[in-house]
Design an enzyme around this catalytic site. Structure first.
Site, short mmCIF file in Angstrom:
data_model
loop_
_atom_site.label_atom_id
_atom_site.label_comp_id
_atom_site.label_asym_id
_atom_site.label_seq_id
_atom_site.Cartn_x
_atom_site.Cartn_y
_atom_site.Cartn_z
CG ASP A 387 34.88 42.50 36.61
OD1 ASP A 387 34.26 41.50 37.01
OD2 ASP A 387 34.95 43.57 37.25
CG ASP A 578 36.90 47.81 38.13
OD1 ASP A 578 36.45 46.65 38.20
OD2 ASP A 578 36.32 48.80 38.62
CG ASP A 582 38.52 42.08 38.13
OD1 ASP A 582 37.88 41.01 38.08
OD2 ASP A 582 37.98 43.20 38.07
#
Length: 700
Positions: A387, A578, A582
């Site tokens: 991410d 995080d 996600d």
């Protein structure tokens, strides 16, 4: 450390030869090894009482076997011949008498486990031991009743001793792995000062309830999660956050369990129950992972399910063959040798012990691994997807400007700040940095990967992506987006039917991000960047980190689809993230990895939790998983080859049961030694990268 005056078990003076031991995170002093063993048996956790019980049985077996061996030696050496021949029957009866309690006490666990397996309609490794010992004991007892000298009490005694030694080594290896988590275990044993009115009582932290007031003296470790309500001090939180140096604490400050109080007393109001702090939760999850069955361990169990019936048939065939060739006595010994040497204790140890030690080693370096199967999947990865915000870039986006259209910049900021308070997303935190403080929005609703809507001053408002604005029915003027600097992420703000402005946010790469990506690429891994941010912002960060495979503007469902396509093309992919959005892709990945500041949902969905600001620990973790896999495969190859060769020798009649038992115990000992040697070779990450137990803040 000063030696206490009395033993923790018997309360007799410790004396100059006293010994200090760690049990369940506590330091205890004992006057002798017997008291230490008794304390471990009665007060230890998990595998500690089991290891103590096996050691006690080993001592009982040794005491009885010394007498059995001595009496058996008289017969082997011809000491009961001639005029002493009348002593043979009494001696055999005495051997029977001494062997019976040994079979009951030492062999009891094997018989019980075999019976439980039989009730479930299966067999286990204990079945081999139980059948072999029962056959030798029954045959020898029958020979005594018949007045014969063909007794094998000494043989079955040695078999039980060596099998018990193998079980003790297995339990002691797991105890060693658990003792590496002493700081976590100490958290559950802490006592705190609970203040109730004018009185103060000392109470175990596990009994503290949310809302109770706790006083912490200077130099003590804080055992509760809460808010400081009185006092002024500074606390060392490096064990939790990785940030070096004392952190000032005053009324209103957050107090973290596990941190060390400095120079002044603090009064802390607990916000969660004492048995539900993050510090205790970390230890609980790691111990659960240590007890988990690995993929290799499960494969061994499936192989053993086929292996054991084949061994029983081989033992029966061997006994029948040698009975016809050399008589019942030799047939019994040959069949017993097959049963004893075939016990796959070393196969069970091969994966279990190595993984237990590896999980403990990772936990000491602040990396939470949820089970041995995770280590195995880590060692087979072909790529890693990241991410963007909060993972490769700083957790808070840097605001670069406010651009209004039909409203003042102050009004855009005020409404945006009110909505942003409803989310912990990095973009929302970036907005709150710029926006002045105010009353949060009413009826706020957060859509993961899209934005927030709610009511500010009674009017419906929204903040988020262009697609979110369109879904809310707000029109967007093209000229507004054109005013945004290149490489920035826009956060659109709208009300009264149109987009009234945007806030430009820019990602700042983490200092260790570029080096981490380069190290992973050097290991031959494919790197992919998946983000819900605007493609232009994603492209700008990817270029700075040297990532060519990137995708922007993704919803959580889109991330899963991209990850599945990459996995089909390359192989198993891990996902590192995080944020709240996600969580689905972390759960869908071959291995989900959450960073230290991840949301609670992301951490619960992840297989691995890395410490805060320690992304550079990821290459070490993959190297560690590869080393563990090599150790497990080597152990399995050794144990399997050992058993196959020994089985051939036993079936050929070349092994006596005692020698077969010694070979079995030797195989287990070699596996234990190899696992411990491998643990010493596992190197730690650099101290600057991972502080001990830093940043493992997990969802409760």
């Amino acid at each position: 450390m000063t030696t206490p005056a009395s033993c923790a078990h018997c309360e007799l003076p410790v004396g100059r030869f006293g010994r200090r031991r760690e049990f369940s995170g506590d330091t205890r002093w004992f006057c002798c090894h017997g008291c230490s063993l008794a304390w471990q048996f009665g007060h230890g956790e998990r595998h500690e009482p089991e290891a103590a019980a096996w050691l006690i049985r080993l001592g009982v077996a040794g005491f009885l076997s010394m007498n059995i061996m001595l009496l058996s030696l008289l017969g082997y050496a011809g000491g009961l011949g001639g005029g002493d021949a009348w002593l043979r029957q009494p001696v055999n009866l005495l051997l029977w008498l001494l062997t019976t309690p040994l079979v009951v006490i030492v062999g009891g666990p094997f018989f019980s486990a075999a019976w439980l397996a039989a009730r479930r309609g299966g067999i286990s490794t204990d079945t081999l031991v139980a059948v072999g010992v029962a056959a030798a004991y029954g045959y020898s007892a029958w020979q005594v009743l018949q007045g014969s000298d063909l007794v094998y009490f000494d043989t079955l005694c040695m078999v039980l001793i060596l099998f018990t030694l193998g079980r003790y080594l297995e339990a002691q290896g797991l105890v060693r792995a658990l003792r590496s988590l002493v700081p976590m275990l100490q958290a559950q044993r802490a006592e705190v000062r609970v203040v109730e009115g004018e009185t103060e009582t000392l109470r175990p932290v596990l009994q503290v309830q949310a809302g109770e007031l706790v006083r912490v003296l200077p130099g003590e470790r804080i055992a509760v999660d809460g808010i400081v309500v009185a006092g002024r001090s500074s606390c060392d939180e490096s064990v939790l956050t990785g940030r070096p140096g004392p952190q000032p604490k005053a009324a209103g400050a957050l107090a973290r369990s596990g941190s060390l109080n400095g120079e002044g007393p603090l009064w802390i109001r607990a916000t969660v129950a004492g048995d539900n702090t993050r510090w205790i939760h970390i230890g609980r999850l790691v111990r659960e992972a240590l007890d988990g069955k690995s993929l290799a361990g499960a494969s061994v169990d499936r192989a053993v399910a086929w292996f054991l019936p084949a061994v029983l048939l081989l033992a029966a065939g061997t006994a029948a063959f040698w009975t016809l060739e050399l008589g019942a006595a030799q047939g019994l010994l040959a069949g017993l040798s097959v049963l004893v040497v075939a016990c796959p204790c070393s196969l069970g140890l091969a994966a279990t012990l190595a993984h237990a030690l590896a999980i403990g080693a990772a936990a000491q370096r602040s990396i939470l691994v949820r089970g041995a199967g995770v280590l195995e999947r880590l060692s087979t990865l072909r790529g890693i997807a990241f991410d963007k915000t909060g993972t490769l870039s700083q957790s808070t986006l840097e605001p670069v400007g406010v651009f209004a259209d039909g409203a003042s910049e102050v009004e855009v900021l005020r409404r945006a700040g009110a909505l942003a308070q409803a989310s912990d997303h990095p973009a929302a935190r970036g907005v709150t940095q710029m926006a002045p403080g105010g009353v949060p929005a009413h009826d706020a609703l957060v859509r993961a990967g899209a934005g927030i809507r709610g009511h500010v001053d009674g009017a419906a408002c929204g903040i988020g992506s262009a697609a979110w604005m369109h879904e809310l029915g707000y029109t967007l003027a093209p000229t507004l987006t054109q005013r945004l600097p290149p490489g920035c992420t826009p956060m659109y703000v709208g009300w009264d039917g149109r987009v009234r402005g945007l806030i430009g946010l820019r990602a700042v790469p983490l200092a260790q991000a570029a080096a981490t990506v380069a190290a992973l690429r050097a290991r031959g891994l494919q790197i992919c960047l998946l983000s819900g941010d605007e493609p232009a912002a994603v492209a700008e960060l990817a270029a700075r980190l040297g990532i060519t495979n990137w995708h922007g503007g993704l919803s959580p469902e889109d991330k899963i689809s991209c990850l599945q396509r990459e996995s089909a093309r390359v192989g198993a992919f891990a996902m590192v993230g995080d944020g709240l959005n996600d969580a689905p892709v972390l759960a869908a990945a071959a291995v989900g990895i959450a960073v230290g500041e991840a949301t609670d949902l992301a951490k619960e969905s992840a297989d691995v939790v890395l410490p805060r600001e320690a992304l550079a620990a990821l290459p070490w973790l993959l190297e560690h998983a590869g080393q563990v896999r090599h150790a497990v495969r080597t152990n399995l190859a050794w144990a399997f080859s050992y058993n196959v060769v020994a089985l051939g020798l036993a079936a050929s009649g070349a092994l006596q049961p005692v020698i077969a038992a010694a070979l079995m115990a030797g195989s287990s000992l070699v596996v234990v030694w190899r696992s411990w040697r491998a643990e010493r070779r596992w190197t730690a990450p650099a101290a600057a990268t991972v502080a001990p137990l830093a940043g493992l803040e997990l969802a409760r």
